[in-house]
Write an enzyme that holds these catalytic residues in place. Sequence first.
Site, PDB file in Angstrom:
ATOM      1  N   CYS A  77       7.230   9.105  -4.487  1.00 32.27           N
ATOM      2  CA  CYS A  77       6.161   9.013  -5.464  1.00 32.27           C
ATOM      3  C   CYS A  77       6.524   7.930  -6.475  1.00 32.27           C
ATOM      4  O   CYS A  77       7.487   8.085  -7.225  1.00 32.27           O
ATOM      5  CB  CYS A  77       6.030  10.360  -6.146  1.00 32.27           C
ATOM      6  SG  CYS A  77       4.875  10.345  -7.474  1.00 32.27           S
ATOM      7  N   HIS A 167       0.255   5.401   4.043  1.00 36.91           N
ATOM      8  CA  HIS A 167      -0.860   4.813   3.283  1.00 36.91           C
ATOM      9  C   HIS A 167      -1.779   4.058   4.227  1.00 36.91           C
ATOM     10  O   HIS A 167      -1.309   3.305   5.082  1.00 36.91           O
ATOM     11  CB  HIS A 167      -0.331   3.829   2.235  1.00 36.91           C
ATOM     12  CG  HIS A 167       0.541   4.485   1.210  1.00 36.91           C
ATOM     13  ND1 HIS A 167       0.045   5.059   0.061  1.00 36.91           N
ATOM     14  CD2 HIS A 167       1.878   4.690   1.185  1.00 36.91           C
ATOM     15  CE1 HIS A 167       1.043   5.574  -0.640  1.00 36.91           C
ATOM     16  NE2 HIS A 167       2.172   5.370   0.025  1.00 36.91           N
ATOM     17  N   GLU A 216      -5.430  10.410  -3.076  1.00 38.57           N
ATOM     18  CA  GLU A 216      -4.080  10.817  -2.684  1.00 38.57           C
ATOM     19  C   GLU A 216      -4.076  12.008  -1.745  1.00 38.57           C
ATOM     20  O   GLU A 216      -4.767  12.996  -1.987  1.00 38.57           O
ATOM     21  CB  GLU A 216      -3.270  11.191  -3.939  1.00 38.57           C
ATOM     22  CG  GLU A 216      -2.451  10.060  -4.454  1.00 38.57           C
ATOM     23  CD  GLU A 216      -1.529  10.507  -5.555  1.00 38.57           C
ATOM     24  OE1 GLU A 216      -0.842  11.532  -5.405  1.00 38.57           O
ATOM     25  OE2 GLU A 216      -1.513   9.823  -6.591  1.00 38.57           O
ATOM     26  N   CYS A 225      -1.412   5.229  -8.191  1.00 35.10           N
ATOM     27  CA  CYS A 225      -0.481   5.613  -7.128  1.00 35.10           C
ATOM     28  C   CYS A 225       0.500   4.469  -6.943  1.00 35.10           C
ATOM     29  O   CYS A 225       0.110   3.374  -6.512  1.00 35.10           O
ATOM     30  CB  CYS A 225      -1.246   5.888  -5.837  1.00 35.10           C
ATOM     31  SG  CYS A 225      -0.207   6.356  -4.454  1.00 35.10           S
ATOM     32  N   GLY A 228       1.264   3.671  -3.367  1.00 37.94           N
ATOM     33  CA  GLY A 228       0.020   3.107  -2.824  1.00 37.94           C
ATOM     34  C   GLY A 228      -0.182   1.666  -3.252  1.00 37.94           C
ATOM     35  O   GLY A 228      -0.654   0.830  -2.469  1.00 37.94           O
TER      36      GLY A 228
END
Length: 375
Positions: A77, A167, A216, A225, A228
């Site tokens: 994350c 992703h 998400e 994100c 991301g």
Amino acid sequence: MLQFSKYQGLGNDFLMVDARDCDSDEALGLTPERIQRLCDRRFGIGADGVILALPPRQAGDWRMRIFNADGTEPEMCGNGIRCLARFLADSDGDQPGRSWQIETLAGPIVPELQAGGSIRVDMGAPLLEPGAVPTTLAVGEAGIPQGEITIDGLVFAVGAAGMGNPHVVIPVVDLEAIELERWGAALEVHQAFPARTNVHFVQVLSPAHLAMKVWERGAGPTLACGTGACATLVVCHRLGLCERQARLDLPGGALQVEWDRDSGHLFMTGPAEAVFDAVIAPQLWQPAGVSLQAPAGAIQPERQAESVAGEGPIHCAQVCVNGCIRPEACASSEAQARVAALLAASSLDDLVALATNSLESRTRARIERQGGLEY
Ligand code: ZDP
């Protein structure tokens, strides 16, 4: 009493728990159901996820685990690790220049405090092998997994990349026109992504400036994100849409991302801020439908047998979840006696003042380090 702090990075918000002195992750008792309850924005505290700071298992300084709001555990994350760095710095008094090697399920990740308050993170190299994302899309001309995905008769030209977590990136002409709720939800669970996926729509404003919207995995639409943003830069660069370095505008604000040519690593720079420190209310921590008072004798049969027959120390956190099974021999009976004495001698007001003081001293220390903001 479980203390936590709420942090946010570009509006991607997390409940941070300092469990650095915790012997086993399980002892914390953080179940998917509890995580869902904590993250609920109406019945709980409200967050996109829960992050634990834990002791290292390998060569790292600390270890991070993150849980999505739905209780699932992603590998990494990006916004969360910036929040973790700020949280560690606030807790330990660290200054700009400090960096940590943080163990994650996506390997070691290295955030560094910058002068001016932002955090730069070495996010490692992107994963572009289909099996590593994971995706069933094959590697295409751009050297990344890519292809067309059809949903409700609409064809999306997509590229994919892994940052430890999966992703899918979809370049579009008009970001405003995208129905994120509809397409995000459908793409998250599309069969081309066997571990589900995070979903990003991106509009190229210039070769060094992208705008994106995020859906998400396990959390729905969020304001930002970090992993991301890195995956989006990689896919857009490989598709010839942007440079190796760009500013990415997310609904919650901007991130700078650079794909370093020499190391092949992605470097992400952005903010992370403390929101508040607090204590979890007991009823939020209880399993649904269970009263705070442990019912007498409510021990699971096999555990009871094991503890009665067994010699040696009992692991209270696992065996005594429904109440102390051997109070006469409990290693913490002394601690219990101290607590009982404290409770007997203190008014409720005293106890509230005690908890408030410990939170206040942490907040004060943080404010002093930041140069003395006044409330
Ligand atoms: O991979 C996933 O399941 C994500 N929901 C994890 C969280 C990613 C995050 N948005 C980020 O910043 O990288 C927090």
